[in-house]
Write an enzyme that holds these catalytic residues in place. Structure first.
Site, PDB file in Angstrom:
ATOM      1  N   SER A 121      23.134  -5.119  42.707  1.00 38.77           N
ATOM      2  CA  SER A 121      22.415  -4.044  42.408  1.00 38.77           C
ATOM      3  C   SER A 121      21.951  -2.549  43.729  1.00 38.77           C
ATOM      4  O   SER A 121      21.328  -2.162  44.129  1.00 38.77           O
ATOM      5  CB  SER A 121      20.581  -4.006  41.929  1.00 38.77           C
ATOM      6  OG  SER A 121      20.093  -4.786  42.944  1.00 38.77           O
ATOM      7  N   HIS A 142      27.352  -2.533  37.777  1.00 40.89           N
ATOM      8  CA  HIS A 142      25.826  -2.662  37.944  1.00 40.89           C
ATOM      9  C   HIS A 142      25.266  -1.895  36.569  1.00 40.89           C
ATOM     10  O   HIS A 142      24.488  -1.266  36.692  1.00 40.89           O
ATOM     11  CB  HIS A 142      25.456  -1.601  39.371  1.00 40.89           C
ATOM     12  CG  HIS A 142      24.178  -1.899  39.461  1.00 40.89           C
ATOM     13  ND1 HIS A 142      22.893  -1.159  39.774  1.00 40.89           N
ATOM     14  CD2 HIS A 142      22.637  -3.343  38.332  1.00 40.89           C
ATOM     15  CE1 HIS A 142      21.669  -1.301  39.901  1.00 40.89           C
ATOM     16  NE2 HIS A 142      21.586  -2.576  39.209  1.00 40.89           N
ATOM     17  N   GLU A 154      26.067   1.495  36.287  1.00 44.27           N
ATOM     18  CA  GLU A 154      26.741   1.914  37.532  1.00 44.27           C
ATOM     19  C   GLU A 154      28.137   1.232  37.807  1.00 44.27           C
ATOM     20  O   GLU A 154      27.849   0.729  37.837  1.00 44.27           O
ATOM     21  CB  GLU A 154      25.464   1.952  38.395  1.00 44.27           C
ATOM     22  CG  GLU A 154      24.439   3.045  39.048  1.00 44.27           C
ATOM     23  CD  GLU A 154      23.562   2.710  40.446  1.00 44.27           C
ATOM     24  OE1 GLU A 154      23.176   3.678  40.952  1.00 44.27           O
ATOM     25  OE2 GLU A 154      23.172   2.005  39.951  1.00 44.27           O
ATOM     26  N   ASN A 192      18.530   2.665  42.255  1.00 42.92           N
ATOM     27  CA  ASN A 192      18.164   2.041  43.437  1.00 42.92           C
ATOM     28  C   ASN A 192      17.653   2.224  44.850  1.00 42.92           C
ATOM     29  O   ASN A 192      17.217   2.176  45.450  1.00 42.92           O
ATOM     30  CB  ASN A 192      18.415  -0.064  43.433  1.00 42.92           C
ATOM     31  CG  ASN A 192      18.272  -0.898  42.707  1.00 42.92           C
ATOM     32  OD1 ASN A 192      17.163  -0.346  41.869  1.00 42.92           O
ATOM     33  ND2 ASN A 192      18.930  -1.554  42.042  1.00 42.92           N
TER      34      ASN A 192
END
Length: 293
Positions: A121, A142, A154, A192
């Site tokens: 991540s 991800h 992602e 993130n």
């Protein structure tokens, strides 16, 4: 040309790995699930079975679909058991050294054409790819947590990732019924990069005494219409993972605004990692969660 994916290997049978195996098997892929011990693999399989049973009870899938999906997941106690896979997705702990060791040990067991993906991540895809013998067939995929529920995935290309690898990964995610967003290979990518600093700021707000755990979470749930408060979300993600992502951001971007809150560091040092440890910003050992501050 893109690579046809039929068999998926998953390294890590924890929360993320079991979720990835879950959605892949339901989508019709054969899955090989690996972890450090057979006990962990069987625990992961039990988790998948329980989560699918809940889907059956909610009529999201039929019991026949559950049984068929479970039959497609096979334990893979060794890396050699992943040899037939068309793609292997690493979902181990968010630690670069651990991941690099996995890739170095894994590659000799795989066919030359097999793709490797990481569910990191936050960590550089380019650096992780360099620890393999096939950086051109390496990509970041991800998944969001919990994988069976969250729609987004992602995709992150490393500097060496070739077009067929990217196209195969994108097609694969489409077959899972997920939506892809593409991020450049910068620390923590998109989700993130935005989410974890917000959580870190919420922890600073607690650390500085601006509000209590309950006040902060209530404020963001009702004031910003978030489905859960940032401290509750941090517990769900895992405070060790939150700290790891903030450290990647702080080191990778060299900006003081990404400095992990000392209170987050203290909780991790205490082993108060959130839900999985039964204690974090909330204490989960009783009938209902109770704020710890």
């Amino acid at each position: 040309m893109s690579i046809e994916i039929k068999t998926v290997g998953v390294i890590g049978a924890g929360q993320m790995g079991s979720g990835i195996a879950h959605v892949c098997s339901l989508a019709g892929f054969d899955v090989r699930l690996h972890d450090l011990s057979e006990d962990r693999i069987h625990t992961g399989l039990a988790t998948i079975n329980g989560n699918m049973a809940r889907q059956v009870s909610k009529e999201a899938i039929t019991d026949a679909e559950r049984q068929a999906a479970l039959s497609r997941i096979q334990p893979a106690p060794t890396y050699d058991d992943l040899a037939a896979c068309d793609i292997v997705i690493e979902a181990a702990t968010e630690n670069e050294e651990v991941k690099r060791k996995i890739f170095t040990a894994l590659c000799p067991s795989l066919r030359p054409e097999t793709m490797i993906a990481t569910n990191t991540s936050s960590i550089s895809i380019t650096r992780l790819a360099a620890s393999t013998d096939r950086p051109e067939r390496f990509i970041g995929i991800h998944f969001m947590n919990p994988v069976p529920v969250m729609q987004l995935v992602e995709l992150i290309r490393g500097i060496a990732t070739e077009d067929p690898t990217y196209e195969s990964a994108k097609e694969f995610i489409g077959k899972l019924g997920k939506t892809t967003t593409v991020s450049e290979d910068f620390p923590a990518f998109i989700v993130n990069r935005i989410l974890l600093p917000m959580i870190n700021e919420a922890i600073y707000t607690l650390y500085e005494g601006v509000g209590s755990v309950e006040a902060i979470d209530t404020a963001m749930r009702l004031g910003a219409n978030h489905p859960m408060g940032p401290l509750q979300l941090a517990d769900f993600i895992g405070l060790d993972t939150c700290l790891s992502v903030m450290q990647v951001l702080h080191e990778g971007l060299a900006d003081s605004k990404y400095r992990p809150c000392p209170l987050l560091v203290k909780y991790v040092e205490a082993g108060w990692l959130g839900r999985k440890a039964k204690r974090g910003f909330y204490d989960y050992r009783g009938e209902k969660p109770v704020p710890t501050r």
